[in-house]
Design an enzyme around this catalytic site. Structure first.
Site, PDB file in Angstrom:
ATOM      1  N   GLU A   1       0.812  -1.220   0.000  1.00 56.88           N
ATOM      2  CA  GLU A   1       0.000   0.000   0.000  1.00 56.88           C
ATOM      3  C   GLU A   1       0.843   1.266   0.000  1.00 56.88           C
ATOM      4  OE1 GLU A   1      -0.577  -2.588   1.992  1.00 56.88           O
ATOM      5  OE2 GLU A   1      -2.579  -3.285   1.462  1.00 56.88           O
TER       6      GLU A   1
ATOM      7  N   HIS B   1      -9.540  -4.916  11.450  1.00 56.99           N
ATOM      8  CA  HIS B   1     -10.259  -4.796  10.182  1.00 56.99           C
ATOM      9  C   HIS B   1     -11.579  -4.036  10.313  1.00 56.99           C
ATOM     10  CE1 HIS B   1      -7.516  -7.990   8.865  1.00 56.99           C
ATOM     11  NE2 HIS B   1      -7.878  -7.752   7.627  1.00 56.99           N
TER      12      HIS B   1
HETATM   13  C1  LIG Z   1      -1.799  -4.354   4.589  1.00 56.10           C
HETATM   14  C2  LIG Z   1      -2.852  -5.257   4.124  1.00 56.10           C
HETATM   15  N1  LIG Z   1      -3.257  -5.179   2.845  1.00 56.10           N
HETATM   16  C3  LIG Z   1      -4.224  -5.986   2.390  1.00 56.10           C
HETATM   17  C4  LIG Z   1      -4.813  -6.905   3.214  1.00 56.10           C
HETATM   18  C5  LIG Z   1      -5.900  -7.816   2.701  1.00 56.10           C
HETATM   19  N2  LIG Z   1      -5.357  -9.162   2.537  1.00 56.10           N
HETATM   20  C6  LIG Z   1      -5.513 -10.061   3.508  1.00 56.10           C
HETATM   21  S1  LIG Z   1      -4.735 -11.469   3.142  1.00 56.10           S
HETATM   22  C7  LIG Z   1      -4.207 -10.917   1.653  1.00 56.10           C
HETATM   23  C8  LIG Z   1      -3.404 -11.823   0.785  1.00 56.10           C
HETATM   24  C9  LIG Z   1      -2.129 -12.242   1.410  1.00 56.10           C
HETATM   25  O1  LIG Z   1      -1.542 -13.292   0.696  1.00 56.10           O
HETATM   26  P1  LIG Z   1      -0.264 -14.066   1.199  1.00 56.10           P
HETATM   27  O2  LIG Z   1       0.670 -13.124   1.868  1.00 56.10           O
HETATM   28  O3  LIG Z   1       0.250 -14.829   0.065  1.00 56.10           O
HETATM   29  O4  LIG Z   1      -0.802 -15.045   2.343  1.00 56.10           O
HETATM   30  P2  LIG Z   1      -1.856 -16.230   2.213  1.00 56.10           P
HETATM   31  O5  LIG Z   1      -3.200 -15.622   2.391  1.00 56.10           O
HETATM   32  O6  LIG Z   1      -1.653 -16.887   0.927  1.00 56.10           O
HETATM   33  O7  LIG Z   1      -1.570 -17.116   3.390  1.00 56.10           O
HETATM   34  C10 LIG Z   1      -4.648  -9.624   1.457  1.00 56.10           C
HETATM   35  C11 LIG Z   1      -4.395  -8.839   0.259  1.00 56.10           C
HETATM   36  C12 LIG Z   1      -4.379  -6.939   4.562  1.00 56.10           C
HETATM   37  N3  LIG Z   1      -4.926  -7.764   5.451  1.00 56.10           N
HETATM   38  N4  LIG Z   1      -3.406  -6.126   4.984  1.00 56.10           N
END
Ligand SMILES: Cc1ncc(C[n+]2csc(CCOP(=O)(O)OP(=O)(O)O)c2C)c(N)n1
Ligand SMILES: [Mg+2]
Lengths: 338, 463
Positions: B197, B266
């Site tokens: 972000e 959240h």
């Molecule tokens: C700073 C932030 N940006 C966006 C999100 C929304 N979000 C939650 S999980 C996620 C994907 C994360 O993927 P990854 O790091 O590959 O972990 P996985 O879910 O595959 O375990 C996103 C975009 C968040 N929680 N925090």
């Protein structure tokens, strides 16, 4: 901006042959992975029944990562992760009843119903959460290592994060300081190939995530995260690296999540065939089971017995999570400052 | 006993679903992990995965069946060794939802219960006003569709406008707001970013300084905290620091405020945070018409605009004027319901709750006026003051915390400029002064509810 799925299509696999070391521990590791699997399946069902609300990120498919890592740790080592955390808590020995009751938001939950699926902690078991902001656990885990170095206590901090999280700036700020100050931290990248609907290839200019520490001189290693013994072996090496004062190290665990990102993910970004192929060929639990039988470490009856025990634990947790009362209204105002 | 498959809850806000189609027939063998049906939720079509092994015994609803409440049995699976006879007597259960498996408290979903209740109030807020010529036709659309249409119209109008953020393109938005935009505008103008972000917000501001018109979507405003330095230090202050030479025409948008059961990190309202900052314009629409008209205005505005949407409102339908180019003025509040006895001032989802409260109060003989602020900076105090000078009483409503909140600002403004018109102290109805808890009962207590507004209005009316 263009999908580059052709760049690398072998999902979840990695280069090395499965490990043989520690095979005598495999029955116990199998049991722990199975507990996570059955627990998560039940959590998914309970979500479907409206008993669990909000986000609920299941760990199904990735069990070998945390179980293999935990198997190599010593008393005092810490773990910290993101929101896909139920498996980490079970592996760290947190009470399944308390975890499930937190998912249902009840008084008997580990955070007394105030944290939910994404936010549980245990000082006693050295589990530091349970964090909802992608990437935030990486500097926090580095800070745990800072405290270890400060105290000279020989403990190592293990910070887990996803392939998606590996693009957050604070990860690299952490890398730099961790190497600069030789902090005892293992960065475990759980590369399940997707961050929500975005594949690694669509988000990463250089998708070999274990090489992300190169410009800070942090060594990295790619590990078959679907093979619990390979994970354990890599973890032992990494822990030794940290404990001997060589600073941080990165382990990229090649793994896969079978379910949607959270419960409300229509999962149109990958094919069912892709998921079924990984399940059929690489499932960490099936692989461990096959190994156990092939090496005569256990027989069918023994496997049935483990299955029965695990189901009983999960059933008890689910029962507790539904009968534990909601938190008292007065809890709204507690725990804000102390 | 055959296993009853129940209609699952597949999203935090789902109450009922449509069985789009079965992917297995009666008699088919099923393994845990097999996809057995497609189910449409309030957000998307989802695959329904079996967690049991067995044989599909009976399908209790045909393909295409709609409005199936969660927890209603939809199929019976025979377990090892069972025959069809085991299903006798079970199939008729299809008509009635299975009893909730747990005692009701866990089912008390405040968010999910709201949309239906606010139906009558919604139409009260029809965006009639100087912007809507007499005789204009209205069409019903969701807030989600209105936001999408606003972006699409502005992207057609101005080639410099582009959308950037996590999952905005191929996934069509984590909350499905950008549906169809990638297909129409292509990946150059609908840009999927990594999860970074602070980085992409800065890139957006840089592009804006160079004259493009970025719309930066934050998956939710909780994650904009990663980027708040660029929103404030880079976007809001550059015009001033450059002596007026260059500024950042950029829109930062996404859902803000409480979502359902997602806990402290959240679920938070950032309205007061951004409203504090000179150099920003801050918008927080309630209904679909204002979402559309204000987002179009925000995209055209030469300043940085923080555009606070609300996840719980995305799926709600409202009437929107069917005009080719419906743009609402920024900085102008809207009287959503005229009344004589007390003024309720709110914004975003609080407007819906305030309208509901006003309906209930009307039944008790209190005629409350509801003001939808729409823009929080610059704040339209004129409309608020004019109302308070008529009603002599005021209640503010917001989800954010009380200290230094929007309500605090409204109350101070009224005290400074209409002190002598007040017949009672202003009351602030706010989110409780605690991080958002996860438990259903605590979450409900933490958020302002309709009954809190009713009690506050009665209190300022000394009733
Ligand atoms: C700073 C932030 N940006 C966006 C999100 C929304 N979000 C939650 S999980 C996620 C994907 C994360 O993927 P990854 O790091 O590959 O972990 P996985 O879910 O595959 O375990 C996103 C975009 C968040 N929680 N925090
Ligand atoms: Mg991932």
């Amino acid at each position: 901006m263009v999908a580059a799925s052709n760049k690398k299509s072998a999902r979840a696999a990695s280069d090395k042959a499965p490990s043989n070391s520690g095979i005598q521990d495999l029955p116990g590791l199998y049991r722990e992975m199975l507990l996570i699997r059955r627990f998560e399946e039940r959590a998914g069902q309970m979500y479907g029944m409206g008993l669990i609300g909000g986000f609920c990120h299941l760990y199904i498919g990735q069990e070998a990562v945390v179980v293999g890592m935990k198997a190599a740790t010593q008393e005092g080592d810490q773990m910290i992760t993101a929101y896909r955390d139920h498996g980490h808590m079970l592996a760290m020995g947190l009470d399944p009843k308390g975890v499930m009751a937190e998912l249902t938001g009840r008084e008997g939950g580990l955070s007394r119903g105030k944290g939910g699926s994404m936010h549980m902690f245990s000082v006693e078991k050295n589990f530091f959460g349970g964090h909802g902001i992608v990437g935030a656990q990486v500097p926090l885990g580095t800070g745990l290592a800072f405290a270890n170095a400060y105290r000279g206590n020989g403990a190592v901090s293990i910070a887990y994060f996803g392939d998606g999280a590996s693009n957050q700036g604070q990860v690299y700020e952490s890398f730099n300081m961790a190497e600069l100050w030789r902090l005892p931290v293992i960065y475990v990248i759980e590369n399940n190939h997707y961050a929500m609907g975005t594949s690694v290839e669509r988000s990463s200019a250089m998708p070999d995530l274990h090489r992300r520490g190169e410009s800070f001189a942090i060594p990295g290693r790619k590990v078959d995260g679907m093979d619990v013994l390979s994970v354990r072996e890599a973890a032992l090496d990494a822990l030794e690296h940290c404990r001997s004062g060589k600073g941080p190290i990165i382990l990229e665990m090649m793994t896969y999540r079978y379910r949607g990102h959270s419960m409300s993910d229509p999962a149109k970004y990958r094919t069912q065939e892709e998921v079924q192929k990984v399940r059929a060929e690489q499932d960490p639990i099936d692989r461990a089971r096959a190994r156990l039988l092939a090496e005569n470490l256990i027989d069918e009856a023994g496997l049935k017995e483990i299955d029965r025990e695990v189901r009983a634990i999960v059933a008890e947790a689910a029962e507790f999570a539904q009968t534990s009362p909601e938190p008292d209204a007065a809890e709204l105002y507690t725990d804000i400052l102390r | 006993m055959p296993i009853q498959l129940l209609m699952p809850a597949l999203s935090p806000t789902m109450e009922e679903g449509k069985l789009v189609k079965w992917l297995v027939g009666e008699g088919a063998k099923i393994k845990a992990g097999d996809i057995i049906a497609e189910i449409e939720t309030d957000k998307a079509v989802m695959e329904y995965e079996s967690v049991d092994d067995g044989v599909m015994g009976r399908l209790l609803f045909p393909d295409g069946a709609e409005g199936i409440k969660i927890n209603t049995p939809i199929a019976l699976i025979l377990q090892e060794g069972e025959t069809a006879a085991a299903m006798d007597g079970l199939a008729s259960a299809a008509a009635t939802p299975a009893p909730a498996p747990a005692k009701p408290p866990a089912m008390s979903k405040p968010a999910a219960a709201m949309p239906a209740a606010s139906k009558p109030a919604a139409s009260m807020s029809k965006a009639a006003g100087p912007e809507v010529p007499a005789g204009t036709k209205f069409v019903s659309m969701t807030v989600r569709e209105a936001l999408r249409d606003a972006m699409a119209e502005e992207m057609r109008r101005d080639g410099n406008v582009f959308l950037m953020g996590e999952e905005v393109g191929q996934y069509e938005g984590a909350y499905k707001v950008s549906q169809g935009l990638l297909a129409e505008f292509g990946p150059k103008r609908v840009v999927d970013t990594p999860i970074t972000e602070h980085g992409f917000a800065g890139i957006g501001v840089g592009a804006a300084l160079a004259g493009l018109r970025p719309i930066v979507e934050f998956m939710t405003f909780n994650f904009a905290m990663q980027a708040i330095d660029h929103i404030i230090n880079s976007a809001a202050k550059t015009l001033y620091m450059s002596g007026g030479q260059l500024g950042a025409p950029i829109v930062f948008r996404g859902p803000n405020g409480a979502a359902a059961r997602v806990a402290a990190q959240h679920s938070q309202c950032y309205a007061a945070w951004y409203a504090h900052i000179p150099g920003l314009i801050v918008v927080a629409p309630y209904d679909a018409a204002s979402a559309k008209g204000l987002l179009k205005a925000a995209i055209r505005n030469p300043n940085p605009v923080v555009f606070l949407e609300n996840e719980k409102l995305y799926g709600r339908s409202f009437d929107v004027p069917a005009l080719d180019d419906f743009v609402l003025p920024l900085g102008k509040a809207h009287i959503a319901r005229p009344g004589r006895d007390a003024t309720i001032v709110s914004f975003s989802i609080g407007v819906g709750k305030s309208l509901e409260a006003a309906e209930a109060l009307a039944a008790e003989g209190i005629d409350a006026e509801v003001i939808d602020l729409r823009t929080l900076r610059p704040l339209d105090m004129e409309t608020v003051l004019a109302s308070v000078r008529r009603t002599n009483r005021c209640v503010s409503v917001e989800e954010g915390w009380p200290q230094s909140g929007i309500g605090a600002e409204i109350a101070a403004g009224i005290m400074e400029q209409a002190f002598d018109d007040l017949d009672a102290p202003v009351i602030r109805v706010c989110g409780k002064d605690v991080p958002m808890p996860y438990a259903a009962n605590l979450e409900r207590l933490a958020l302002p509810q309709v009954e809190d507004i009713i009690a506050a209005v009665k209190s300022v009316c000394y009733r």
